[in-house]
Design a protein around this motif. Structure first.
Motif, mmCIF file in Angstrom:
data_model
loop_
_atom_site.group_PDB
_atom_site.id
_atom_site.type_symbol
_atom_site.label_atom_id
_atom_site.label_comp_id
_atom_site.label_asym_id
_atom_site.label_seq_id
_atom_site.Cartn_x
_atom_site.Cartn_y
_atom_site.Cartn_z
ATOM 1 N N UNK A 1 0.800 -1.225 0.000
ATOM 2 C CA UNK A 1 0.000 0.000 0.000
ATOM 3 C C UNK A 1 0.835 1.278 0.000
ATOM 4 N N UNK A 2 2.158 1.167 0.067
ATOM 5 C CA UNK A 2 3.031 2.344 0.057
ATOM 6 C C UNK A 2 3.903 2.324 -1.196
ATOM 7 N N UNK A 3 3.860 3.424 -1.921
ATOM 8 C CA UNK A 3 4.736 3.607 -3.070
ATOM 9 C C UNK A 3 5.806 4.622 -2.733
ATOM 10 N N UNK A 4 7.034 4.293 -3.035
ATOM 11 C CA UNK A 4 8.159 5.199 -2.791
ATOM 12 C C UNK A 4 8.693 5.645 -4.148
ATOM 13 N N UNK B 1 -0.709 5.558 -0.153
ATOM 14 C CA UNK B 1 0.340 6.258 0.589
ATOM 15 C C UNK B 1 1.541 6.423 -0.337
ATOM 16 N N UNK B 2 2.051 7.648 -0.388
ATOM 17 C CA UNK B 2 3.192 7.956 -1.240
ATOM 18 C C UNK B 2 4.305 8.574 -0.402
ATOM 19 N N UNK B 3 5.496 8.013 -0.497
ATOM 20 C CA UNK B 3 6.689 8.592 0.112
ATOM 21 C C UNK B 3 7.524 9.122 -1.051
ATOM 22 N N UNK B 4 7.740 10.425 -1.067
ATOM 23 C CA UNK B 4 8.360 11.076 -2.213
ATOM 24 C C UNK B 4 9.663 11.744 -1.801
ATOM 25 N N UNK C 1 -5.917 14.050 -9.164
ATOM 26 C CA UNK C 1 -6.631 14.281 -7.907
ATOM 27 C C UNK C 1 -5.932 13.440 -6.843
ATOM 28 N N UNK C 2 -5.305 14.098 -5.882
ATOM 29 C CA UNK C 2 -4.588 13.396 -4.821
ATOM 30 C C UNK C 2 -5.331 13.487 -3.491
ATOM 31 N N UNK C 3 -6.605 13.844 -3.522
ATOM 32 C CA UNK C 3 -7.349 14.073 -2.285
ATOM 33 C C UNK C 3 -7.508 12.815 -1.439
ATOM 34 N N UNK C 4 -7.318 11.649 -2.026
ATOM 35 C CA UNK C 4 -7.398 10.407 -1.251
ATOM 36 C C UNK C 4 -6.015 9.842 -0.922
ATOM 37 N N UNK C 5 -4.972 10.662 -1.059
ATOM 38 C CA UNK C 5 -3.595 10.204 -0.835
ATOM 39 C C UNK C 5 -2.998 10.816 0.427
ATOM 40 N N UNK D 1 3.259 21.053 -5.002
ATOM 41 C CA UNK D 1 2.643 20.299 -6.097
ATOM 42 C C UNK D 1 1.615 19.300 -5.583
ATOM 43 N N UNK D 2 1.899 18.618 -4.487
ATOM 44 C CA UNK D 2 0.939 17.618 -3.986
ATOM 45 C C UNK D 2 -0.173 18.261 -3.168
ATOM 46 N N UNK D 3 0.129 19.321 -2.432
ATOM 47 C CA UNK D 3 -0.900 20.038 -1.671
ATOM 48 C C UNK D 3 -1.939 20.631 -2.623
ATOM 49 N N UNK D 4 -1.478 21.229 -3.709
ATOM 50 C CA UNK D 4 -2.374 21.836 -4.691
ATOM 51 C C UNK D 4 -3.323 20.815 -5.312
ATOM 52 N N UNK D 5 -2.931 19.551 -5.306
ATOM 53 C CA UNK D 5 -3.764 18.483 -5.875
ATOM 54 C C UNK D 5 -4.608 17.807 -4.796
#
Length: 177
Positions: free
Chosen positions: A3-6, A50-53, A86-90, A117-121
């Motif tokens: 469930x986590x993408x890095x 879940x994204x770890x960037x 749309x990252x509202x579910x991330x 960039x991610x907050x704006x999405x």
């Protein structure tokens, strides 16, 4: 699939090494192998809740990418791809690398560009990090006196990296596991 993408951008390989360290500490059951953002598609990116960037900061505070002098596309170009997402579910946690001695006026500033960039999405960003223990004059990555994500200096404080990664992971685990 875990469930986590890095995902990471890198120009020297240091951010890739940190991404691999994070994945190893989380384990294969929860985090898939890290992916260089220049090899990611929007669909593969959006497949994870879940994204770890991770990103280094280049030059005057830039994300890695062709315009920043990298040989291949990276975060700079991928943030354009995110413009329609749309990252509202991330849930997103960020980690950034910088050099506080050579670039004290833009220390890890690219981290803020990725954050924006991610907050704006619509993403929920977790994992802010204290600015104590670093010596720099300015950083765009500071919001309310704290970094928007984990900050590492592999050039000058490599001996603190594992301790900082462990502390950050303990902080974010309740929200990502």
């Amino acid at each position: 699939m875990a469930n986590i993408g890095i995902f990471f951008g890198s120009d020297t390989g240091k951010t890739r090494k940190i991404a691999k360290m994070i994945q190893k500490k989380l384990g294969d059951d929860v985090a898939d192998a890290p992916v260089n953002i220049n090899r990611a598609t929007l669909d593969s990116f959006l497949a994870y809740p879940v994204l770890l960037l991770g990103t280094p900061t280049l030059g005057e505070g830039q994300l890695p990418g062709v315009d920043a002098g990298c040989e291949s596309e990276s975060w700079m170009e991928f943030t354009d791809t995110l413009a329609t997402a749309d990252l509202s579910d991330k849930t997103v946690a960020l980690f950034g690398l910088g050099d506080q001695q050579c670039y004290p006026d833009n220390f890890v500033s690219a981290l803020k560009t990725l954050y924006d960039a991610v907050i704006e999405r619509g993403a929920k960003v977790i994992g802010e990090w204290p600015n104590e223990g670093y010596e720099f004059t300015a950083s765009a990555a500071l919001v309310d006196g704290r970094f928007v994500g984990l900050v590492l200096d592999q050039d000058n404080q490599f001996d603190l990296t594992e301790e900082r990664v462990d502390g950050w992971l303990e902080q974010i685990k309740p929200a990502i596991l």
